[in-house]
Scaffold this motif. Structure first.
Motif, PDB file in Angstrom:
ATOM      1  N   VAL A  42       0.839  -1.193   0.000  1.00 22.97           N
ATOM      2  CA  VAL A  42       0.000   0.000   0.000  1.00 22.97           C
ATOM      3  C   VAL A  42       0.880   1.250   0.000  1.00 22.97           C
ATOM      4  N   PHE A  43       2.066   1.149   0.608  1.00 26.56           N
ATOM      5  CA  PHE A  43       3.010   2.270   0.643  1.00 26.56           C
ATOM      6  C   PHE A  43       4.034   2.185  -0.486  1.00 26.56           C
ATOM      7  N   PHE A  44       4.507   0.974  -0.793  1.00 27.48           N
ATOM      8  CA  PHE A  44       5.526   0.819  -1.835  1.00 27.48           C
ATOM      9  C   PHE A  44       5.043   1.337  -3.193  1.00 27.48           C
ATOM     10  N   VAL A  45       3.752   1.205  -3.468  1.00 27.11           N
ATOM     11  CA  VAL A  45       3.235   1.594  -4.777  1.00 27.11           C
ATOM     12  C   VAL A  45       3.385   3.092  -5.027  1.00 27.11           C
ATOM     13  N   ASN A  46       3.544   3.874  -3.959  1.00 32.54           N
ATOM     14  CA  ASN A  46       3.700   5.321  -4.124  1.00 32.54           C
ATOM     15  C   ASN A  46       5.080   5.729  -4.626  1.00 32.54           C
ATOM     16  N   VAL A  47       6.086   4.909  -4.370  1.00 34.49           N
ATOM     17  CA  VAL A  47       7.475   5.326  -4.575  1.00 34.49           C
ATOM     18  C   VAL A  47       7.779   5.684  -6.024  1.00 34.49           C
ATOM     19  N   PRO A  48       7.556   4.795  -6.990  1.00 36.15           N
ATOM     20  CA  PRO A  48       7.879   5.171  -8.381  1.00 36.15           C
ATOM     21  C   PRO A  48       7.024   6.334  -8.889  1.00 36.15           C
ATOM     22  N   VAL A  49       5.781   6.402  -8.469  1.00 35.75           N
ATOM     23  CA  VAL A  49       4.908   7.489  -8.905  1.00 35.75           C
ATOM     24  C   VAL A  49       5.435   8.832  -8.406  1.00 35.75           C
ATOM     25  N   ALA A  50       5.838   8.880  -7.133  1.00 39.95           N
ATOM     26  CA  ALA A  50       6.340  10.127  -6.552  1.00 39.95           C
ATOM     27  C   ALA A  50       7.621  10.594  -7.249  1.00 39.95           C
ATOM     28  N   PHE A  51       8.558   9.683  -7.479  1.00 45.98           N
ATOM     29  CA  PHE A  51       9.821  10.067  -8.113  1.00 45.98           C
ATOM     30  C   PHE A  51       9.618  10.488  -9.568  1.00 45.98           C
ATOM     31  N   PHE A  52       8.739   9.786 -10.276  1.00 50.09           N
ATOM     32  CA  PHE A  52       8.475  10.149 -11.671  1.00 50.09           C
ATOM     33  C   PHE A  52       7.825  11.529 -11.754  1.00 50.09           C
ATOM     34  N   ALA A  53       6.837  11.787 -10.897  1.00 46.31           N
ATOM     35  CA  ALA A  53       6.166  13.088 -10.913  1.00 46.31           C
ATOM     36  C   ALA A  53       7.136  14.203 -10.540  1.00 46.31           C
ATOM     37  N   ALA A  54       8.047  13.941  -9.597  1.00 45.26           N
ATOM     38  CA  ALA A  54       9.038  14.954  -9.209  1.00 45.26           C
ATOM     39  C   ALA A  54       9.986  15.260 -10.370  1.00 45.26           C
ATOM     40  N   PHE A  55      10.422  14.216 -11.074  1.00 49.12           N
ATOM     41  CA  PHE A  55      11.311  14.415 -12.220  1.00 49.12           C
ATOM     42  C   PHE A  55      10.627  15.238 -13.310  1.00 49.12           C
ATOM     43  N   MET A  56       9.394  14.883 -13.642  1.00 48.59           N
ATOM     44  CA  MET A  56       8.670  15.609 -14.681  1.00 48.59           C
ATOM     45  C   MET A  56       8.404  17.064 -14.269  1.00 48.59           C
ATOM     46  N   THR A  57       8.190  17.283 -12.981  1.00 49.78           N
ATOM     47  CA  THR A  57       7.966  18.645 -12.500  1.00 49.78           C
ATOM     48  C   THR A  57       9.200  19.513 -12.726  1.00 49.78           C
ATOM     49  N   THR A  58      10.370  18.991 -12.398  1.00 51.05           N
ATOM     50  CA  THR A  58      11.602  19.765 -12.573  1.00 51.05           C
ATOM     51  C   THR A  58      11.886  20.046 -14.048  1.00 51.05           C
ATOM     52  N   VAL A  59      11.441  19.154 -14.932  1.00 53.84           N
ATOM     53  CA  VAL A  59      11.686  19.329 -16.366  1.00 53.84           C
ATOM     54  C   VAL A  59      10.685  20.301 -16.992  1.00 53.84           C
ATOM     55  N   LEU A  60       9.423  20.246 -16.571  1.00 52.76           N
ATOM     56  CA  LEU A  60       8.353  20.958 -17.274  1.00 52.76           C
ATOM     57  C   LEU A  60       7.929  22.274 -16.633  1.00 52.76           C
ATOM     58  N   VAL A  61       7.940  22.337 -15.316  1.00 58.86           N
ATOM     59  CA  VAL A  61       7.271  23.440 -14.618  1.00 58.86           C
ATOM     60  C   VAL A  61       8.249  24.555 -14.283  1.00 58.86           C
ATOM     61  N   ARG A  62       7.819  25.780 -14.495  1.00 58.35           N
ATOM     62  CA  ARG A  62       8.574  26.965 -14.116  1.00 58.35           C
ATOM     63  C   ARG A  62       7.647  27.915 -13.366  1.00 58.35           C
ATOM     64  N   ASP A  63       8.177  28.586 -12.369  1.00 59.44           N
ATOM     65  CA  ASP A  63       7.374  29.555 -11.635  1.00 59.44           C
ATOM     66  C   ASP A  63       7.028  30.740 -12.531  1.00 59.44           C
ATOM     67  N   PRO A  64       5.797  31.260 -12.460  1.00 55.09           N
ATOM     68  CA  PRO A  64       5.417  32.427 -13.271  1.00 55.09           C
ATOM     69  C   PRO A  64       6.180  33.669 -12.836  1.00 55.09           C
ATOM     70  N   PRO A  65       6.330  34.658 -13.707  1.00 57.13           N
ATOM     71  CA  PRO A  65       7.085  35.881 -13.369  1.00 57.13           C
ATOM     72  C   PRO A  65       6.565  36.571 -12.112  1.00 57.13           C
ATOM     73  N   GLU A  66       5.245  36.573 -11.925  1.00 55.67           N
ATOM     74  CA  GLU A  66       4.679  37.241 -10.749  1.00 55.67           C
ATOM     75  C   GLU A  66       5.193  36.604  -9.455  1.00 55.67           C
ATOM     76  N   LEU A  67       5.293  35.281  -9.445  1.00 52.03           N
ATOM     77  CA  LEU A  67       5.757  34.581  -8.250  1.00 52.03           C
ATOM     78  C   LEU A  67       7.258  34.794  -8.038  1.00 52.03           C
ATOM     79  N   VAL A  68       8.008  34.828  -9.139  1.00 50.99           N
ATOM     80  CA  VAL A  68       9.454  35.077  -9.043  1.00 50.99           C
ATOM     81  C   VAL A  68       9.706  36.460  -8.450  1.00 50.99           C
ATOM     82  N   LYS A  69       8.926  37.453  -8.910  1.00 50.96           N
ATOM     83  CA  LYS A  69       9.064  38.811  -8.370  1.00 50.96           C
ATOM     84  C   LYS A  69       8.666  38.868  -6.902  1.00 50.96           C
ATOM     85  N   ALA A  70       7.605  38.167  -6.559  1.00 48.08           N
ATOM     86  CA  ALA A  70       7.157  38.152  -5.166  1.00 48.08           C
ATOM     87  C   ALA A  70       8.209  37.510  -4.263  1.00 48.08           C
TER      88      ALA A  70
END
Length: 545
Positions: free
Chosen positions: A186-214
């Protein structure tokens, strides 16, 4: 020649934005899938672990009461982190915070599965809760800023699959993992999903200019944490979650501990909110509630948490305790509702671009009220699998018209700089609402079961022909097999008592669903306080009503 060259340059220039738009369109949907995946993992884990508690307790040598801390510890940790999520996003960056929370969640899940004692498991469940207080909030904020207003409903539909569908299929998945492998998975099944989502986040997502300024402005002024406000709110919310999760088990205000923590949570939360209105750098921006649209959306989202978690936890309980369903079978009953939501949410997302969100919310509440009314007339000790599954489908139809329009309405008129704070309040409302819903249904069922059992037993007297006939029939069956007439009569009375208890509990569940039906009707007038949005149009983002 020069004119031809100019036209060619013009076509080339116009083609570049079109290609860029196409690429940006693909990117934002990849972002949507990524953040929805992380949220789905978190919500699925929260809603499914309860199915494995008996197996966890047996494996770790813990009592049934002690093992419930596996759920309570996570709820307390989430309550501490939820108010802090918006501040942390400004301090360290939203993308970095979201990716970091996913990585830590994956590590915590791995360690939960490897735990060899209840103490170890509780420590790592607290770590999960701290991360879980961040993941859905930041995911929603990322989605909101990644899509234009005209497509936001479709984006929130995908997010809705994570937050609304996960609790409906979680028990089924958890039951299958426990039956097929062990509770560790029940806990092990989360591990690959969490790492994959974290990797994709670092590749795809950028903070918007408004947040960077804030972020830059906050650090330039000397970033300060509102320690007093955070302490008051965190202690208040964690005390409240403890009261909600343990209240019924400890006889509510018959327990000095529950009474003391209930009073403490009220005092701490009131003091915290008052302090936040006066603090220079508040953890929670309460000025958002000056918008009647936002305030109404938050209150309705609280009720959605009550409806979703109250029904999703208690319906499987009814099926397992009264009808003898296995966890997997109970999960199968509510799974068709989850499948309907998967199909329905994209349609509702499209409708938010055509119809005002507040009218869709009213429709969803109306359908939900009828669905809970249907539950109250469907559930019985003789109800079959198909009837319960159809009732769940009816409820899913109502939920499908709630989550997406509420999120769309909540952001009407809010500037991007307020996105993190708005997402914090939305997720806080749903989480606290879920706690209230579970506690309320448990209490209603427990109290009304006692009431109905007393009324039913009052009718079981010697002058009642049906009661006397039933005792004689059961007693004669036992007497013909073996034992004395006295033993046979005692056995017959025990059989009748069990039947009475079963009937009383069933009627109590019906009462609980009656209450949920009435709650839906009471909330519907709130939509008239909402500012009309302009479906399919860009919001100016200035001001609030």
């Amino acid at each position: 020649m020069s004119a031809t060259k100019a036209r060619a340059n013009q076509r080339s220039a116009s083609a570049k934005p079109a290609a860029a738009d196409k690429g940006a369109g693909s990117l934002k949907w990849l972002i949507a899938v990524t953040v929805a995946l992380g949220t789905f993992m978190d919500v699925l884990d929260n809603s499914s672990v309860s199915v494995a508690l008996q197996h966890i307790g047996g494996s770790l040598g813990a009592s049934q009461d002690d093992v419930t801390w596996v759920i309570t510890s996570l709820l307390l940790a989430e309550a501490v982190m939820l108010p802090l999520a918006g501040f942390l996003a400004t301090a360290i960056g939203r993308t970095r915070l979201f990716a970091g929370a996913l990585v830590l969640y994956g590590i915590s899940s791995l360690l939960c599965g490897l735990s060899s004692s209840l103490t170890m498991l509780l420590v790592f469940r607290v770590c999960q809760g701290l991360c879980g207080g961040v993941i859905p909030t930041m995911a929603q904020a990322i989605l909101k800023d990644s899509f234009p207003d005209s497509q936001r409903g479709q984006a929130f539909a995908l997010f809705g699959v994570a937050t609304v569908v996960a609790p409906t299929i979680g028990p089924l998945l958890c039951g299958w993992l426990v039956d097929t492998y062990s509770w560790h998975w029940v806990f092990f099944v989360n591990v690959p999903v969490a790492f994959f989502a974290a990797f994709m986040t670092t590749v795809l997502v950028r903070d918007p200019p408004e947040l960077v300024k804030a972020k830059a402005a906050a650090w330039a002024k000397g970033l300060r944490v509102d320690v007093l406000g955070l302490g008051l709110l965190a202690l208040g919310l964690s005390s409240l979650q403890f009261v909600l999760s343990r209240g019924e088990r400890n006889d509510w205000f018959g327990s000095g501990l529950i009474t003391g923590l209930a009073v403490a949570s009220g005092v701490l939360l009131v003091a915290g909110l008052i302090w936040e209105t006066r603090a220079k750098n508040p953890i929670l921006d309460l000025s958002l509630f000056r918008s009647r649209t936002f305030a109404s959306a938050i209150l309705i989202m609280f009720v959605v948490g009550v409806l979703l978690y109250g029904s999703s936890t208690q319906l499987p309980q009814f099926l397992q305790t009264l009808l003898g369903y296995r966890p997997v079978d109970a999960g199968l009953v509510i799974t068709p509702g989850g499948l309907m939501l998967i199909a329905l949410l994209p349609i509702v997302g499209w409708l938010t671009g055509k119809v005002q969100a507040r009218w869709l919310i009213m429709l969803g509440m109306g359908i939900s009220s009828l669905a809970f009314f249907n539950y109250a007339h469907t559930l019985s000790t003789l109800v079959d699998f198909r009837s319960v599954a159809e009732a769940r489908l009816f409820q899913a139809l109502g939920l499908g018209f709630l989550f997406v329009p509420i999120n769309v309405a909540a952001y009407v008129g809010l500037p991007k700089a307020k996105t993190n704070q708005a997402a914090t309040f939305i997720n806080l409302a749903q989480t606290v609402g879920g706690g209230f819903g579970i506690a309320a249904i448990e209490t209603i069922v427990a109290r009304r079961s006692q009431f109905h059992q007393s009324r039913l037993i009052d009718g079981l007297v010697g002058t009642n022909a049906d009661y006397t006939s039933s005792l004689q029939q059961i007693g004669s069956t036992v007497f013909n097999g073996a034992g004395s007439a006295v033993d046979a009569m005692q056995h017959a009375q025990a059989v009748v008592l069990r039947s009475v208890q079963q009937q009383a509990t069933t009627i109590a569940y019906d009462d609980a669903f009656w209450v949920l039906s009435i709650v839906c009707l009471c909330v519907m007038p709130l939509v008239f306080l909402m500012k009309p949005n302009k479906p399919g149009a860009q919001e100016s983002g200035a001001g609030a009503a």
